[in-house]
Design a protein around this motif. Sequence first.
Motif, PDB file in Angstrom:
ATOM      1  N   TRP A  42       0.850  -1.184   0.000  1.00 26.20           N
ATOM      2  CA  TRP A  42       0.000   0.000   0.000  1.00 26.20           C
ATOM      3  C   TRP A  42       0.893   1.244   0.000  1.00 26.20           C
ATOM      4  N   GLU A  43       0.410   2.302  -0.647  1.00 22.32           N
ATOM      5  CA  GLU A  43       1.183   3.544  -0.697  1.00 22.32           C
ATOM      6  C   GLU A  43       1.341   4.123   0.709  1.00 22.32           C
ATOM      7  N   ARG A  44       2.555   4.602   0.999  1.00 22.96           N
ATOM      8  CA  ARG A  44       2.845   5.289   2.258  1.00 22.96           C
ATOM      9  C   ARG A  44       3.417   6.651   1.911  1.00 22.96           C
ATOM     10  N   ILE A  45       2.730   7.732   2.326  1.00 21.31           N
ATOM     11  CA  ILE A  45       3.119   9.071   1.917  1.00 21.31           C
ATOM     12  C   ILE A  45       2.869  10.038   3.067  1.00 21.31           C
ATOM     13  N   THR A  46       3.810  10.973   3.265  1.00 19.34           N
ATOM     14  CA  THR A  46       3.620  11.946   4.336  1.00 19.34           C
ATOM     15  C   THR A  46       2.467  12.884   3.983  1.00 19.34           C
ATOM     16  N   MET A  47       1.872  13.494   5.008  1.00 18.62           N
ATOM     17  CA  MET A  47       0.778  14.433   4.754  1.00 18.62           C
ATOM     18  C   MET A  47       1.260  15.617   3.930  1.00 18.62           C
TER      19      MET A  47
ATOM     20  N   GLN B 258      -7.567   4.283  -3.633  1.00 19.13           N
ATOM     21  CA  GLN B 258      -6.812   3.054  -3.377  1.00 19.13           C
ATOM     22  C   GLN B 258      -6.152   3.123  -2.001  1.00 19.13           C
ATOM     23  N   PRO B 259      -5.846   1.968  -1.384  1.00 22.95           N
ATOM     24  CA  PRO B 259      -5.295   1.971  -0.018  1.00 22.95           C
ATOM     25  C   PRO B 259      -4.070   2.864   0.117  1.00 22.95           C
ATOM     26  N   THR B 260      -4.131   3.811   1.038  1.00 28.08           N
ATOM     27  CA  THR B 260      -3.056   4.784   1.208  1.00 28.08           C
ATOM     28  C   THR B 260      -2.849   5.080   2.692  1.00 28.08           C
ATOM     29  N   PHE B 261      -1.617   4.968   3.141  1.00 30.84           N
ATOM     30  CA  PHE B 261      -1.248   5.404   4.487  1.00 30.84           C
ATOM     31  C   PHE B 261      -0.743   6.835   4.395  1.00 30.84           C
ATOM     32  N   VAL B 262      -1.446   7.766   5.009  1.00 32.83           N
ATOM     33  CA  VAL B 262      -0.982   9.144   5.102  1.00 32.83           C
ATOM     34  C   VAL B 262      -0.314   9.276   6.463  1.00 32.83           C
ATOM     35  N   ILE B 263       0.980   9.596   6.479  1.00 32.65           N
ATOM     36  CA  ILE B 263       1.759   9.545   7.709  1.00 32.65           C
ATOM     37  C   ILE B 263       2.278  10.928   8.106  1.00 32.65           C
ATOM     38  N   ASP B 264       2.701  11.037   9.360  1.00 28.07           N
ATOM     39  CA  ASP B 264       3.354  12.223   9.918  1.00 28.07           C
ATOM     40  C   ASP B 264       2.403  13.411   9.970  1.00 28.07           C
ATOM     41  N   TYR B 265       1.573  13.418  11.013  1.00 28.62           N
ATOM     42  CA  TYR B 265       0.538  14.433  11.215  1.00 28.62           C
ATOM     43  C   TYR B 265       1.049  15.575  12.074  1.00 28.62           C
ATOM     44  N   PRO B 266       0.420  16.749  11.980  1.00 26.67           N
ATOM     45  CA  PRO B 266       0.815  17.877  12.838  1.00 26.67           C
ATOM     46  C   PRO B 266       0.582  17.563  14.315  1.00 26.67           C
TER      47      PRO B 266
ATOM     48  N   VAL C 273       4.149  14.404  14.317  1.00 24.66           N
ATOM     49  CA  VAL C 273       4.161  13.211  15.161  1.00 24.66           C
ATOM     50  C   VAL C 273       4.127  11.965  14.285  1.00 24.66           C
ATOM     51  N   GLU C 274       4.526  10.852  14.904  1.00 27.97           N
ATOM     52  CA  GLU C 274       4.490   9.570  14.197  1.00 27.97           C
ATOM     53  C   GLU C 274       3.070   9.006  14.262  1.00 27.97           C
ATOM     54  N   ARG C 275       2.268   9.451  13.342  1.00 25.31           N
ATOM     55  CA  ARG C 275       0.868   9.059  13.272  1.00 25.31           C
ATOM     56  C   ARG C 275       0.504   8.806  11.813  1.00 25.31           C
ATOM     57  N   PHE C 276      -0.391   7.864  11.594  1.00 20.13           N
ATOM     58  CA  PHE C 276      -0.939   7.704  10.249  1.00 20.13           C
ATOM     59  C   PHE C 276      -2.448   7.501  10.327  1.00 20.13           C
ATOM     60  N   GLU C 277      -3.098   7.836   9.237  1.00 21.26           N
ATOM     61  CA  GLU C 277      -4.464   7.407   8.975  1.00 21.26           C
ATOM     62  C   GLU C 277      -4.442   6.655   7.655  1.00 21.26           C
ATOM     63  N   VAL C 278      -5.235   5.603   7.577  1.00 20.09           N
ATOM     64  CA  VAL C 278      -5.292   4.820   6.346  1.00 20.09           C
ATOM     65  C   VAL C 278      -6.612   5.118   5.652  1.00 20.09           C
ATOM     66  N   PHE C 279      -6.531   5.364   4.342  1.00 17.63           N
ATOM     67  CA  PHE C 279      -7.710   5.722   3.549  1.00 17.63           C
ATOM     68  C   PHE C 279      -7.926   4.712   2.430  1.00 17.63           C
ATOM     69  N   ILE C 280      -9.185   4.314   2.265  1.00 11.94           N
ATOM     70  CA  ILE C 280      -9.607   3.463   1.157  1.00 11.94           C
ATOM     71  C   ILE C 280     -10.981   3.965   0.727  1.00 11.94           C
ATOM     72  N   THR C 281     -11.224   4.053  -0.559  1.00  9.12           N
ATOM     73  CA  THR C 281     -12.475   4.581  -1.115  1.00  9.12           C
ATOM     74  C   THR C 281     -12.771   5.974  -0.573  1.00  9.12           C
TER      75      THR C 281
END
Length: 498
Positions: A318-323, A378-386, A403-411
């Motif tokens: 799955w894609e992993r990308i910073t905010m 498509q499944p995406t991890f958005v990482i590194d939140y304020p 911070v070391e945080r992610f949210e995962v998004f699909i659809t």
Amino acid sequence: MDIIENNASEEVLDINEQIAVRMQKLAELKASGQDPFAEIRFDRDAEAKEILADFPKFEGKMVSIAGRVMSKRIMGKASFCHIYDGSASIQLYFRIDALGEENYGEFKKLDIGDIIGLSGEVFLTHKGEISVKVSSYILLAKALRPLPEKFHGLTNPDLRYRQRYVDLIVNPEVKDAFIKRSQILLSIREYLNEKGYIEVETPILNTILGGANARPFITHHNTLDIDMYLRIAPELYLKRLIVGGFSKVYEIGRLFRNEGMDTKHNPEFTTIELYEAYTDYNDMMDITEGMFKYCARKIQGTEKITYQGVEINLSSPWERITMVDCVKKHTGLDFNSENLEDIISKARKMGVDLPKDASWGKALYETFDQLVEEKLVQPTFVIDYPVEISPLAKKRKDDPRLVERFEVFITAREMGNAFSELNDPVDQRERFMDQVKEREKGDEEAQMMDEDYVTALEYGLPPTGGLGIGIDRMVMLLTDSPSIRDVLLFPTMKPISK
């Protein structure tokens, strides 16, 4: 499922008249000593589904089955009806010479929706339909309300959600999503139990609001004479367990948030939260990806599924990308290279609603939330939140704004949220104090000071990864359901005014 009946007497009556007719039938039955609610039980030895699936095994044999009458065809001295027993619909064959004139006459008086038990021989009709030739039957429950209009079923979405019991009767295919929901929960437990996680339970009634930023439901405890909150998250209790020596825990349960309602939100909903000592948010990404794939294979038999006509590929990676990079990719705004005043001005011109005193982190998050989230199909991890919006997550060593945080998004929906958990009690106290200040300014979603949780951290919380996933949204995804109400048996509804 079509509802057919030769006797069309009810068709010209309104609902109240139909109920009155059925009530009269009930009174007549009771007056004759035939109370249709008197039976304590009925012993079945077969279900419709297994008879239909293995006719050679049952052909010529006597069976005892029970179910709801869904259709009737009266044809003189012989008649047919279909019953639905919860597993499938099966045809019954009634003959006056087998039942006797009196019993056959009583059968003809049955209404659509009545529940009967019967014994009979399994056979194949001349038209090739597997059926049961009834030798005896008994009325087990009288339906005093007619089912929805013949041939059309229950189609009004609002009424379907309000009267799920009717929806399940006349639209039995609806049950499939809820069977899959149960299987998904089982699969999640299998996946985590195999990895050594322990399932636990924590309080739903809380004296302190914490674990997430959300508006709560408030109730009152009479004996203690205090207001309490229905939990918005189990996070702080679960991390107390990590402090106490559990290394891997999870909880599946209801959360309650006094917020908006739409196709993605219901005031009470089900999540899973899990925590594992000596891990971080990278490990939680692996857990998340693995859990969704495991459940997809169990429920759909593949990692490539279709949701509302769009193919979703759950296969790795799955894609992993910073905010910051995600916002730049989809809007062109670069929060790392432009000054705050310029970036806020550009974001506002794009339609982002920002407060006058928006910080860098707040502007970044709102830009992502308002312009970018809807593009993540498509499944995406958005990482590194304020850090401003993540009071429970550990700061990045290389950039204290994040911070070391992610949210995962699909659809284009958030499916999960995870942190490298903050374990510094001094930092945690300061962040709680920042949240308290926000509450004092009127932010009802800000968290409260939780002194006991800080005390727990002072005993030492090991480096820990934590994850929360919305079960309802996962079920929506894996059952191709457009609305959260389609995967909740009894969604929250506004009462109909009397």
